[in-house]
Write a protein that holds these residues in place. Structure first.
Motif, PDB file in Angstrom:
ATOM      1  N   ALA B 113       6.395  14.217   3.188  1.00  0.00           N
ATOM      2  CA  ALA B 113       6.873  14.699   4.483  1.00  0.00           C
ATOM      3  C   ALA B 113       5.925  15.760   5.041  1.00  0.00           C
ATOM      4  CB  ALA B 113       8.279  15.273   4.332  1.00  0.00           C
ATOM      5  N   VAL B 114       5.470  16.668   4.170  1.00  0.00           N
ATOM      6  CA  VAL B 114       4.549  17.716   4.621  1.00  0.00           C
ATOM      7  C   VAL B 114       3.250  17.095   5.122  1.00  0.00           C
ATOM      8  CG1 VAL B 114       3.078  19.597   3.789  1.00  0.00           C
ATOM      9  CG2 VAL B 114       5.519  19.598   3.245  1.00  0.00           C
ATOM     10  N   GLY B 115       2.751  16.103   4.356  1.00  0.00           N
ATOM     11  CA  GLY B 115       1.508  15.435   4.749  1.00  0.00           C
ATOM     12  C   GLY B 115       1.641  14.813   6.133  1.00  0.00           C
ATOM     13  N   ALA B 116       2.768  14.131   6.373  1.00  0.00           N
ATOM     14  CA  ALA B 116       2.966  13.464   7.663  1.00  0.00           C
ATOM     15  C   ALA B 116       3.075  14.494   8.784  1.00  0.00           C
ATOM     16  CB  ALA B 116       4.219  12.595   7.607  1.00  0.00           C
ATOM     17  N   LEU B 117       3.836  15.571   8.530  1.00  0.00           N
ATOM     18  CA  LEU B 117       4.047  16.561   9.597  1.00  0.00           C
ATOM     19  C   LEU B 117       2.766  17.340   9.909  1.00  0.00           C
ATOM     20  CD1 LEU B 117       7.606  17.884   8.719  1.00  0.00           C
ATOM     21  CD2 LEU B 117       6.928  16.312  10.537  1.00  0.00           C
ATOM     22  N   SER B 126       1.648  16.319  20.799  1.00  0.00           N
ATOM     23  CA  SER B 126       2.976  16.287  20.191  1.00  0.00           C
ATOM     24  C   SER B 126       3.692  17.618  20.417  1.00  0.00           C
ATOM     25  CB  SER B 126       2.858  16.026  18.692  1.00  0.00           C
ATOM     26  OG  SER B 126       2.431  17.208  18.044  1.00  0.00           O
ATOM     27  N   PRO B 127       5.020  17.575  20.648  1.00  0.00           N
ATOM     28  CA  PRO B 127       5.755  18.827  20.856  1.00  0.00           C
ATOM     29  C   PRO B 127       5.612  19.794  19.683  1.00  0.00           C
ATOM     30  CG  PRO B 127       7.103  16.950  21.497  1.00  0.00           C
ATOM     31  CD  PRO B 127       5.869  16.397  20.851  1.00  0.00           C
ATOM     32  N   LEU B 128       5.473  19.249  18.462  1.00  0.00           N
ATOM     33  CA  LEU B 128       5.374  20.113  17.286  1.00  0.00           C
ATOM     34  C   LEU B 128       4.131  21.000  17.334  1.00  0.00           C
ATOM     35  CD1 LEU B 128       7.076  20.572  14.755  1.00  0.00           C
ATOM     36  CD2 LEU B 128       5.560  19.020  13.529  1.00  0.00           C
ATOM     37  N   SER B 129       3.074  20.532  18.003  1.00  0.00           N
ATOM     38  CA  SER B 129       1.840  21.321  18.040  1.00  0.00           C
ATOM     39  C   SER B 129       2.045  22.617  18.818  1.00  0.00           C
ATOM     40  CB  SER B 129       0.711  20.506  18.674  1.00  0.00           C
ATOM     41  OG  SER B 129       0.933  20.380  20.057  1.00  0.00           O
ATOM     42  N   LEU B 157      12.465  20.462  17.795  1.00  0.00           N
ATOM     43  CA  LEU B 157      11.136  19.832  17.924  1.00  0.00           C
ATOM     44  C   LEU B 157      10.985  18.685  16.927  1.00  0.00           C
ATOM     45  CD1 LEU B 157       8.718  22.892  18.290  1.00  0.00           C
ATOM     46  CD2 LEU B 157       9.712  21.470  20.077  1.00  0.00           C
ATOM     47  N   LEU B 158      11.633  18.863  15.766  1.00  0.00           N
ATOM     48  CA  LEU B 158      11.491  17.836  14.724  1.00  0.00           C
ATOM     49  C   LEU B 158      12.279  16.571  15.044  1.00  0.00           C
ATOM     50  CD1 LEU B 158      11.582  20.049  11.524  1.00  0.00           C
ATOM     51  CD2 LEU B 158       9.631  18.812  12.455  1.00  0.00           C
ATOM     52  N   THR B 159      13.116  16.599  16.091  1.00  0.00           N
ATOM     53  CA  THR B 159      13.837  15.373  16.460  1.00  0.00           C
ATOM     54  C   THR B 159      12.943  14.427  17.253  1.00  0.00           C
ATOM     55  OG1 THR B 159      14.626  16.290  18.554  1.00  0.00           O
ATOM     56  CG2 THR B 159      16.053  16.586  16.643  1.00  0.00           C
ATOM     57  N   HIS B 160      11.815  14.922  17.731  1.00  0.00           N
ATOM     58  CA  HIS B 160      10.963  14.078  18.573  1.00  0.00           C
ATOM     59  C   HIS B 160      10.331  12.956  17.751  1.00  0.00           C
ATOM     60  CE1 HIS B 160       7.445  13.191  21.233  1.00  0.00           C
ATOM     61  NE2 HIS B 160       8.436  13.213  22.097  1.00  0.00           N
ATOM     62  N   TYR B 161      10.180  11.795  18.396  1.00  0.00           N
ATOM     63  CA  TYR B 161       9.674  10.629  17.647  1.00  0.00           C
ATOM     64  C   TYR B 161       8.305  10.852  17.029  1.00  0.00           C
ATOM     65  CZ  TYR B 161       7.271   9.728  22.092  1.00  0.00           C
ATOM     66  OH  TYR B 161       6.512   9.838  23.231  1.00  0.00           O
ATOM     67  N   SER B 162       7.509  11.743  17.636  1.00  0.00           N
ATOM     68  CA  SER B 162       6.167  11.958  17.083  1.00  0.00           C
ATOM     69  C   SER B 162       6.234  12.576  15.695  1.00  0.00           C
ATOM     70  CB  SER B 162       5.341  12.844  18.018  1.00  0.00           C
ATOM     71  OG  SER B 162       5.937  14.115  18.138  1.00  0.00           O
ATOM     72  N   ALA B 163       7.379  13.220  15.370  1.00  0.00           N
ATOM     73  CA  ALA B 163       7.497  13.880  14.074  1.00  0.00           C
ATOM     74  C   ALA B 163       8.105  12.967  13.013  1.00  0.00           C
ATOM     75  CB  ALA B 163       8.329  15.159  14.223  1.00  0.00           C
ATOM     76  N   ALA B 164       8.039  11.652  13.233  1.00  0.00           N
ATOM     77  CA  ALA B 164       8.557  10.707  12.244  1.00  0.00           C
ATOM     78  C   ALA B 164       7.732  10.781  10.957  1.00  0.00           C
ATOM     79  CB  ALA B 164       8.515   9.293  12.808  1.00  0.00           C
ATOM     80  N   VAL B 165       8.412  10.641   9.835  1.00  0.00           N
ATOM     81  CA  VAL B 165       7.726  10.758   8.544  1.00  0.00           C
ATOM     82  C   VAL B 165       7.348   9.371   8.038  1.00  0.00           C
ATOM     83  CG1 VAL B 165       7.966  11.486   6.149  1.00  0.00           C
ATOM     84  CG2 VAL B 165       8.947  12.875   7.992  1.00  0.00           C
ATOM     85  N   LEU B 166       6.049   9.125   7.933  1.00  0.00           N
ATOM     86  CA  LEU B 166       5.564   7.846   7.410  1.00  0.00           C
ATOM     87  C   LEU B 166       5.048   8.036   5.992  1.00  0.00           C
ATOM     88  CD1 LEU B 166       3.585   6.308  10.414  1.00  0.00           C
ATOM     89  CD2 LEU B 166       6.007   6.156   9.881  1.00  0.00           C
ATOM     90  N   ALA B 167       5.042   6.947   5.232  1.00  0.00           N
ATOM     91  CA  ALA B 167       4.562   7.005   3.846  1.00  0.00           C
ATOM     92  C   ALA B 167       3.066   7.291   3.822  1.00  0.00           C
ATOM     93  CB  ALA B 167       4.853   5.682   3.160  1.00  0.00           C
TER      94      ALA B 167
END
Lengths: 320, 516
Positions: B113-117, B126-129, B157-167
Motif C-alpha cells: 500500500a505504501v509503495g502504491a501511494l 493527483s489530489p494526494l500530491s 483525499l484517499l477516497t479519490h480513485y487516483s489513490a487506488a492500491v495496486l499490487a
C-alpha cells in the motif's frame, strides 16, 4: 507484365514514400506548433481527465516531456528517431506509438477492406446490370439508387441502419469492436455510400467498352455473350475501375472518422482526432505518416493491378 | 479462360462471406449472455494508471482505495478498517483490513500500500500530491502517513480513485502500470484500450461474492448511440444520456432512468481583476440577466436545476440562508447604467467609447455547456452586453488563466472530487486564484473561514465558517452559478438494485441482482 515495368513502378513509389514520410512529419510538427492553445495543458487534460488539470499538472507535463526545448531540437529528435524506425511513446498514454498506431491501423484496414468489398460487390453488380440496356428499367432504378445513397450523409445513413437493423430488428450490435458481427454496420454504412459511385463508374465504363470495336469484333466472331462480357468488357472496364477504386480506398481510409466515432470502432480516424485534440505529437505524426504511406501503398497496388489487367501491350514491348 | 473467371470467383467468395456474417448475426443483437452485465458510457480509458484514468477501475470495483465514501459522501472503510490521527495532527495511521489479497494471489500488506501511494503522491495531478506528506511508511499492518503540518482532510483525499492500491506486480520495470491488479470483488479479464474493459468475479475476494458474474464496459462516444443501446436492450446500464436520449429511454419498455443530483455546479468563472468584470455591479448585472429556470428547462429539460446559489443542495452542510439568485432584467440594466455603461446606438452598451464586449470560453466535453453558453449569450444581449462564445478544449481555461487572456468561462466543476467538499471549496476560493475556481478575487473573511475549516473547526464554528463562505460568494459573485447538475443512467429491467452514487466513487455492481 514485365519484370522491368514492375521494378520501375516499385522504385518510383519507394522514392515517393521516403519523400512523403519526411514532408508529412515536418508539416505535422509545424501545424501542431501553429495550433492555438498550450500543448502542456492539452496533454495533461488527455492524461488525467479534465477534472484534474491545473497549472501544476501542466507544468509537470511540460518538464517531463521537454516541451520547453526549442522547436528545432524537438523536431530533430523526432526525425532522428524516425530514421531508426523508433516512433517513441504517446505523450498521453505513455504507450509505444508503434503499438498504438498499429492497433488503430488494423481497425481501419479491416473496416475499409470490408466496406470496399461491399461497395464493389453491390456497385459493380448494379453497374454491369444497368449497362446491359442503357436507359432501360434497371439503369433507371440504379440511377435512383446511386442518387439516394450519395445524397444521404454517412452519419445519417449509419443511424438509419442502426435504427432498422439493430434497434428494430435486433440483427446486429449497434456498436462495438472486436466481435466479427460488429464490423457489419460500420462497413455497410461506408460500403453503401461508396457503392453508388462504383455503380456509376462501372456502368459508364462498361457501356463505353461495349461500344468499342474490339467488343463488336468479339461478338461478330461468334463468342457467346457471357464470354464477351467476362473476357473483353469486364476486364477492360476494370482498367478504368481499379484506379478509381484505389482513389476511393484512400478516401475511405481517411474519411472514416465520422463512421468510426458513430460505431465506436477503433481506427486511425479516431486516433487522429484524439491526437490533434490532445496535442499528442508523436501519435499525430505517426498516424499522418501511416496514412500518407498508405496512399503510396494503395497507388502502388493500383499501378501493379492495372499493369496486370490492361490487355494492351506495354510500350517497351511495342517498341522492341 | 481461367484468368477471366478470377474476379468472379473473388466476388462470389466475398458475397458468401458477407452472407455468413449477416447470418451469424441473426437475433443476437439484443440477446445477451445471462451472466454478463453490459455497461456503456461516454468515457474512454486511455491508461491503466490509476492517477490517469483510474476512475473506470474503481467504478468497476477492480481496484480499491484505503478509505471510500458512501452515498451521502461520508467516509467509510475501504482497504483500511479504521484510521486515526496523532494529537498534533501530523501523523495518521490507517489499519489495513485482514485477509485482503490482490488478484494475483499475493496478500495486501502495508508495504504494498505504501509503495502504491508513494507513486500516487508523486504525480502532480493527483489530489494526494497536494497534501503536505513528509513520509509514508509501513508498520506491521498499518500504513503510517507523516505530515509536515496537520491536514484533517487526508482521509478524504484517499477516497479519490487516483489513490487506488495496486499490487507491486502491476508496475513494469519503468514504473508504468502494465496491468491493473487490484483487490476488489472483480478482476480484469480483458482490456482493449481505449474502448472496452471486461471483468469477472474474483474468487479470492475477502467479502461476500457478488451475484453478477461478468461485467463488460464499452466506451461509446456518441450520445445517440448510447440511447439506442439502452432503448434496444443492448446494454444494461448506460451512462450519460442527453435529453432526447432520456425521452427515448423513458418511452421504451426495456429500460428505466435512474438519476441523482451531483455535487457539481455549472458556473461562470469571471476574471475579477478585469477592467469590466472587476466591478461587482457588472457581475451582479450579468447574474440578474440570466433566466436560469428557462435555460435549465430548455437545455437540461429540468427547470429545478436552475442554481440559486453556488453550492448545490446535495451538499447540505454548505447550504446557507441567502437570498436566492433571481432573474431581473430591469435591475440588471439599472446596475449597468450605474456602472457607467449606457446603451449605444446598436443596442450594445458603451462606456468612454468602449463597447461592453466580452469573450466566454467553454468546452464540449459536457454536451450541455455549449448550448447553455449560447443561451447566456442571448440573455446578455438583451441587456446590451455583447458576448462572444468560443467552444474549445477544456484545458484552455487554466491555460487562459495562466497567461491572463481569460475573461469568462462556462465550466461544470465538481465540488466533491474527493468525498469532503471542503477540499474543493478550499481550492475554488484559493486567494491566489485557482484554475477551476476564482480568478483575481479574494476576501479576507472567506480565506480565514476556509483556513479555520482546514485546521479542523467543528460544530457551530464550522457552520459559521461555511456560512461566511456561501454568503460572501453570493454577494460578490466571483463565480456566477448557472445550474446544478443531474447525472443519469438508463438501467435495463433485467437488472435490480441499481443505485446512482452522486460521487461516482463506484458503480455499486456488487449490489446488483438479476431480475426475474
Amino acid at each position: 507484365m514485365s519484370g522491368a515495368a514492375v521494378r520501375a513502378v516499385l522504385a518510383r513509389r519507394a522514392l515517393q514514400a521516403a519523400g512523403v514520410a519526411v514532408l508529412v512529419s515536418v508539416l505535422c510538427f509545424l501545424v501542431v506548433r501553429r495550433l492555438p492553445g498550450d500543448a502542456a495543458y492539452r496533454i495533461a487534460a488527455g492524461r488525467y481527465g479534465y477534472d484534474l488539470v491545473d497549472a501544476e499538472a501542466a507544468e509537470a507535463v511540460s518538464t517531463e516531456l521537454g516541451l520547453d526545448r526549442p522547436a528545432w531540437q524537438q523536431l530533430g529528435s523526432w526525425l532522428l528517431d524516425l530514421v531508426q524506425l523508433d516512433l517513441g511513446r504517446s505523450l498521453v498514454t505513455s504507450r509505444p506509438v508503434l503499438e498504438e498506431v498499429g492497433y488503430y491501423l488494423l481497425g481501419t484496414l479491416q473496416l475499409a477492406a470490408v466496406a470496399l468489398v461491399l461497395a464493389v460487390v453491390l456497385g459493380a453488380a448494379a453497374g454491369v446490370l444497368a449497362a446491359r440496356r442503357p436507359g432501360g428499367l434497371v439503369d433507371r432504378v440504379t440511377t435512383t439508387y446511386v442518387a439516394s445513397v450519395r445524397a444521404v450523409p454517412p452519419f445519417l445513413l449509419g443511424l438509419l441502419l442502426v435504427l432498422v437493423l439493430s434497434a428494430q430488428l435486433g440483427l446486429l450490435p449497434a456498436v462495438g469492436h472486436g466481435d466479427a458481427r460488429s464490423i457489419v454496420l460500420p462497413a455497410l454504412t461506408l460500403g453503401l455510400g461508396l457503392s453508388g459511385l462504383v455503380a456509376r463508374v462501372t456502368r459508364d465504363a462498361v457501356v463505353e467498352v461495349q461500344r468499342s470495336e474490339h467488343v463488336q469484333f468479339a461478338r461478330t466472331k461468334g463468342l457467346p455473350e457471357r464470354w464477351v462480357l467476362l473476357r473483353h468488357v469486364v476486364r477492360n472496364a476494370a482498367v478504368v475501375l481499379v484506379p478509381y477504386l484505389g482513389v476511393q480506398a484512400v478516401v475511405l481510409v481517411e474519411g472514416v472518422v465520422v463512421v468510426e466515432s458513430l460505431f465506436s470502432w477503433q481506427g486511425l480516424g479516431h486516433a487522429l482526432v484524439h491526437a490533434v485534440f490532445w496535442r499528442d505529437v508523436p501519435v499525430l505524426q505517426a498516424t499522418a505518416l501511416v496514412l500518407a504511406l498508405l496512399v503510396v501503398a494503395v497507388n502502388t497496388l493500383v499501378d501493379l493491378a492495372v499493369l496486370w489487367l490492361d490487355p494492351r501491350p506495354r510500350r517497351s514491348e511495342v517498341l522492341t | 479462360m481461367l484468368r477471366s473467371s478470377r474476379p468472379l470467383l473473388a466476388a462470389s467468395a466475398a458475397a458468401a462471406l458477407l452472407t455468413l456474417a449477416a447470418c451469424g448475426g441473426s437475433g443476437a443483437g439484443s440477446s445477451a449472455p445471462a451472466d454478463t452485465l453490459r455497461i456503456a458510457g461516454p468515457f474512454e480509458v486511455h491508461s491503466l494508471d490509476p492517477t490517469a484514468d483510474g476512475e473506470v477501475f474503481t467504478r468497476l470495483q477492480v481496484s480499491e482505495t484505503l478509505v471510500t465514501a458512501d452515498l451521502q459522501g461520508e467516509l467509510v472503510p475501504g482497504l483500511a478498517t479504521s484510521w486515526s490521527t496523532s494529537e498534533d495532527g501530523r501523523t495518521w495511521r490507517f489499519e489495513l483490513v485482514e485477509g485482503a489479497t490482490f488478484h494475483d494471489g499475493t496478500p495486501l500488506d502495508a508495504e504494498a500500500a505504501v509503495g502504491a501511494l508513494e507513486r500516487v503522491a508523486a504525480v502532480e495531478a493527483s489530489p494526494l500530491s497536494g497534501a503536505p506528506i513528509r513520509a509514508l511508511r509501513a508498520e506491521g499492518s498499518t500504513v503510517v502517513v507523516e505530515l509536515d503540518e496537520p491536514h484533517p482532510v487526508l482521509p478524504a483525499l484517499l477516497t479519490h480513485y487516483s489513490a487506488a492500491v495496486l499490487a507491486p506486480a502491476s508496475y513494469d520495470e519503468s514504473g508504468q502500470v502494465a496491468e491493473v491488479i487490484g483487490t476488489g470483488p472483480y478482476r480484469v479479464a480483458d482490456v482493449e484500450l481505449p474502448a472496452s474493459v471486461e471483468t469477472e468475479r474474483f474468487a479470492g475476494y475477502r467479502g461476500e461474492a457478488p451475484e453478477v458474474e461478468r461485467v463488460t464496459f464499452q466506451a461509446v462516444g456518441r450520445a445517440e448511440q448510447r440511447a439506442l443501446l439502452a432503448s434496444s436492450g443492448q446494454a444494461d446500464v448506460v451512462f450519460g444520456l442527453e435529453p432526447a436520449g432520456q425521452q427515448r429511454v423513458e418511452s421504451s419498455d426495456v429500460a428505466d432512468l435512474a438519476s441523482s443530483l451531483q455535487p457539481r455546479t455549472i458556473r461562470l468563472k469571471v476574471d475579477a481583476e478585469h477592467p469590466v468584470l472587476g466591478d461587482v455591479r457588472v457581475r451582479r448585472a450579468l447574474s440578474l440577466a440570466l433566466d436560469r429556470e428557462a435555460m435549465a428547462e430548455a437545455v437540461l429539460r429540468e427547470g429545478d436545476l436552475a442554481a440559486t446559489q453556488l453550492l448545490p443542495p446535495s451538499l447540505e452542510a454548505w447550504q446557507a440562508d441567502v437570498e436566492p439568485l433571481v432573474h431581473d432584467q430591469q435591475a440588471a440594466a439599472a446596475l449597468l447604467d450605474e456602472a457607467g455603461w449606457v446603451t449605444g446606438p446598436d443596442g450594445t452598451r458603451v462606456r468612454d467609447g468602449e463597447p461592453l464586449s466580452l469573450t466566454l470560453l467553454t468546452y464540449p466535453d459536457r454536451a450541455e455547456l455549449p448550448a447553455l453558453a449560447t443561451a447566456i449569450q442571448a440573455a446578455l444581449a438583451e441587456v446590451g452586453v455583447d458576448l462572444e462564445v468560443e467552444v474549445t478544449n477544456s484545458s484552455e481555461v487554466p491555460a487562459g488563466q495562466a497567461d491572463g487572456s481569460l475573461e469568462m468561462a462556462l465550466i461544470a466543476k465538481h465540488f466533491a472530487l474527493v468525498s469532503d467538499p471542503l477540499v474543493d471549496v478550499a481550492t475554488v476560493f484559493d486567494p491566489a486564484g485557482s484554475d477551476w475556481g476564482v480568478m483575481g478575487w479574494s476576501d479576507p473573511a472567506v480565506t480565514a473561514a476556509v483556513d479555520d475549516l482546514l485546521a479542523g473547526a467543528t460544530g457551530a464554528a464550522a457552520q459559521q465558517a461555511r456560512e461566511t463562505v456561501a454568503r460572501t460568494a453570493q454577494q460578490e459573485l466571483p463565480l456566477i452559478p448557472v445550474a446544478w447538475y443531474r447525472m443519469n443512467a438508463a438501467v435495463n429491467d433485467r437488472v435490480e438494485g441499481f443505485t446512482m452514487d452522486p460521487l461516482e466513487t463506484t458503480w455499486r455492481l456488487t449490489d446488483l441482482r438479476w431480475g426475474a
